[in-house]
Design a protein around this motif. Structure first.
Motif, PDB file in Angstrom:
ATOM      1  N   ASP A 263      -0.866  15.291  -9.388  1.00  0.00           N
ATOM      2  CA  ASP A 263      -1.265  16.319  -8.330  1.00  0.00           C
ATOM      3  C   ASP A 263      -0.013  16.015  -7.380  1.00  0.00           C
ATOM      4  OD1 ASP A 263      -1.909  13.967  -6.859  1.00  0.00           O
ATOM      5  OD2 ASP A 263      -4.024  14.451  -7.199  1.00  0.00           O
ATOM      6  N   GLU A 264      -0.009  16.667  -6.012  1.00  0.00           N
ATOM      7  CA  GLU A 264       0.717  16.465  -5.050  1.00  0.00           C
ATOM      8  C   GLU A 264       0.828  14.989  -4.827  1.00  0.00           C
ATOM      9  OE1 GLU A 264       4.084  17.147  -2.847  1.00  0.00           O
ATOM     10  OE2 GLU A 264       3.261  18.397  -4.649  1.00  0.00           O
TER      11      GLU A 264
ATOM     12  N   MET B 299       4.127  -1.518   4.799  1.00  0.00           N
ATOM     13  CA  MET B 299       4.305  -0.931   3.242  1.00  0.00           C
ATOM     14  C   MET B 299       3.106  -0.532   2.822  1.00  0.00           C
ATOM     15  SD  MET B 299       7.589  -2.649   1.645  1.00  0.00           S
ATOM     16  CE  MET B 299       8.133  -3.951   2.407  1.00  0.00           C
ATOM     17  N   ILE B 300       3.041   0.372   1.675  1.00  0.00           N
ATOM     18  CA  ILE B 300       1.861   0.760   0.858  1.00  0.00           C
ATOM     19  C   ILE B 300       1.793  -0.181   0.075  1.00  0.00           C
ATOM     20  CG2 ILE B 300       0.947   2.545  -0.330  1.00  0.00           C
ATOM     21  CD1 ILE B 300       2.127   4.607   1.587  1.00  0.00           C
ATOM     22  N   ASP B 301       0.362  -0.629  -0.250  1.00  0.00           N
ATOM     23  CA  ASP B 301       0.263  -1.356  -1.665  1.00  0.00           C
ATOM     24  C   ASP B 301       0.310  -0.455  -2.814  1.00  0.00           C
ATOM     25  OD1 ASP B 301      -0.913  -3.990  -3.141  1.00  0.00           O
ATOM     26  OD2 ASP B 301      -2.671  -2.732  -3.060  1.00  0.00           O
ATOM     27  N   TRP B 302       1.044  -0.985  -3.586  1.00  0.00           N
ATOM     28  CA  TRP B 302       1.260  -0.110  -5.001  1.00  0.00           C
ATOM     29  C   TRP B 302       1.364  -1.082  -5.955  1.00  0.00           C
ATOM     30  CZ3 TRP B 302       5.485  -0.340  -8.078  1.00  0.00           C
ATOM     31  CH2 TRP B 302       6.592  -0.508  -7.235  1.00  0.00           C
ATOM     32  N   SER B 303       0.781  -0.691  -7.474  1.00  0.00           N
ATOM     33  CA  SER B 303       1.107  -1.245  -8.631  1.00  0.00           C
ATOM     34  C   SER B 303       1.249  -0.535  -9.721  1.00  0.00           C
ATOM     35  CB  SER B 303      -0.124  -2.581  -8.640  1.00  0.00           C
ATOM     36  OG  SER B 303      -0.105  -3.118  -9.870  1.00  0.00           O
ATOM     37  N   ILE B 304       1.941  -0.771 -10.748  1.00  0.00           N
ATOM     38  CA  ILE B 304       2.312  -0.018 -11.942  1.00  0.00           C
ATOM     39  C   ILE B 304       2.171  -1.059 -12.960  1.00  0.00           C
ATOM     40  CG2 ILE B 304       3.573   1.197 -13.353  1.00  0.00           C
ATOM     41  CD1 ILE B 304       4.309   2.883 -10.891  1.00  0.00           C
ATOM     42  N   GLU B 305       1.303  -0.827 -14.115  1.00  0.00           N
ATOM     43  CA  GLU B 305       1.251  -1.302 -15.524  1.00  0.00           C
ATOM     44  C   GLU B 305       1.333  -0.159 -16.350  1.00  0.00           C
ATOM     45  OE1 GLU B 305      -1.862  -3.861 -16.197  1.00  0.00           O
ATOM     46  OE2 GLU B 305      -2.164  -4.468 -14.238  1.00  0.00           O
TER      47      GLU B 305
ATOM     48  N   GLY C 218      -2.453   2.275 -12.626  1.00  0.00           N
ATOM     49  CA  GLY C 218      -1.489   1.982 -11.504  1.00  0.00           C
ATOM     50  C   GLY C 218      -2.317   2.776 -10.441  1.00  0.00           C
ATOM     51  N   HIS C 219      -1.817   2.414  -9.348  1.00  0.00           N
ATOM     52  CA  HIS C 219      -2.173   3.006  -8.027  1.00  0.00           C
ATOM     53  C   HIS C 219      -1.045   2.858  -6.973  1.00  0.00           C
ATOM     54  CE1 HIS C 219      -2.629  -0.648  -5.203  1.00  0.00           C
ATOM     55  NE2 HIS C 219      -2.888  -1.318  -6.604  1.00  0.00           N
ATOM     56  N   PHE C 220      -1.122   3.782  -5.834  1.00  0.00           N
ATOM     57  CA  PHE C 220      -0.401   3.902  -4.694  1.00  0.00           C
ATOM     58  C   PHE C 220      -1.299   4.139  -3.726  1.00  0.00           C
ATOM     59  CE2 PHE C 220       2.739   5.879  -1.907  1.00  0.00           C
ATOM     60  CZ  PHE C 220       3.826   5.217  -2.000  1.00  0.00           C
ATOM     61  N   GLY C 221      -1.438   3.075  -2.973  1.00  0.00           N
ATOM     62  CA  GLY C 221      -2.589   3.036  -1.743  1.00  0.00           C
ATOM     63  C   GLY C 221      -3.767   3.290  -2.707  1.00  0.00           C
ATOM     64  N   ASP C 222      -4.565   4.434  -2.314  1.00  0.00           N
ATOM     65  CA  ASP C 222      -5.765   4.763  -2.782  1.00  0.00           C
ATOM     66  C   ASP C 222      -5.603   6.016  -3.931  1.00  0.00           C
ATOM     67  OD1 ASP C 222      -5.489   6.897  -1.096  1.00  0.00           O
ATOM     68  OD2 ASP C 222      -7.407   6.695  -0.142  1.00  0.00           O
ATOM     69  N   THR C 223      -4.325   6.302  -4.068  1.00  0.00           N
ATOM     70  CA  THR C 223      -4.038   7.315  -5.197  1.00  0.00           C
ATOM     71  C   THR C 223      -3.764   6.609  -6.485  1.00  0.00           C
ATOM     72  OG1 THR C 223      -2.890   8.580  -3.460  1.00  0.00           O
ATOM     73  CG2 THR C 223      -2.503   9.139  -5.553  1.00  0.00           C
TER      74      THR C 223
END
Length: 142
Positions: free
Chosen positions: A82-83, A1-7, A44-49
């Motif tokens: 962005d996309e 799974m892709i590492d992600w975090s949102i605050e 927040g990030h989703f992988g390196d995004t």
């Protein structure tokens, strides 16, 4: 799974008189559930995004209680994304890249048999935590 975090600062509501009876395996006040949630990502990030500063909204409708399923959901994602950010937010809001039942987004997606294609719109959002007020609007430019 892709590492992600949102605050994020979020606001949500449903059509029930108080709380959310569906969370306690009770019937919705009016027999059906209509709800929404909206948020602004502070960090927040989703992988390196990076997802910092983006906004999102989700609209939900179920013919009965959420846990009975057969719902409909619609994601609205900040048009400024962005996309890569758009695809990341779709994945998170649709409960992907997480363990089963780990997030409410996973549960709400699993309880929805109709998932509309995401919309990419401007989201005007004001949340005042201290006053417990919020205002949200989305419209097409022009």
């Amino acid at each position: 799974m892709i590492d992600w975090s949102i605050e994020s600062v979020t606001f949500g509501n449903c059509n029930c008189d108080y709380n959310c009876p569906c969370q306690f395996e009770l019937r919705p006040t009016r027999g059906h559930c209509r709800g929404f949630e909206v948020g602004q990502i502070e960090q927040g990030h989703f992988g390196d995004t990076s997802l910092d500063g983006l906004r999102w909204a989700l609209l939900y409708a179920w013919p009965g209680a959420i846990f009975e399923g057969n719902g409909t959901m619609q994601a609205i994602i900040d048009e400024r994304a962005d996309e890569r950010q758009r695809q990341a937010l779709i994945a998170v809001l649709h409960g992907e890249e997480t363990e089963e039942a780990k997030t409410h987004w996973w549960v709400f997606h699993a309880m929805s048999s109709s998932i509309h294609e995401p919309l990419f719109k401007p989201i005007d959002l004001e949340i005042d935590i201290e006053r417990r007020t919020a205002r949200v609007a989305s419209s097409s430019p022009g």
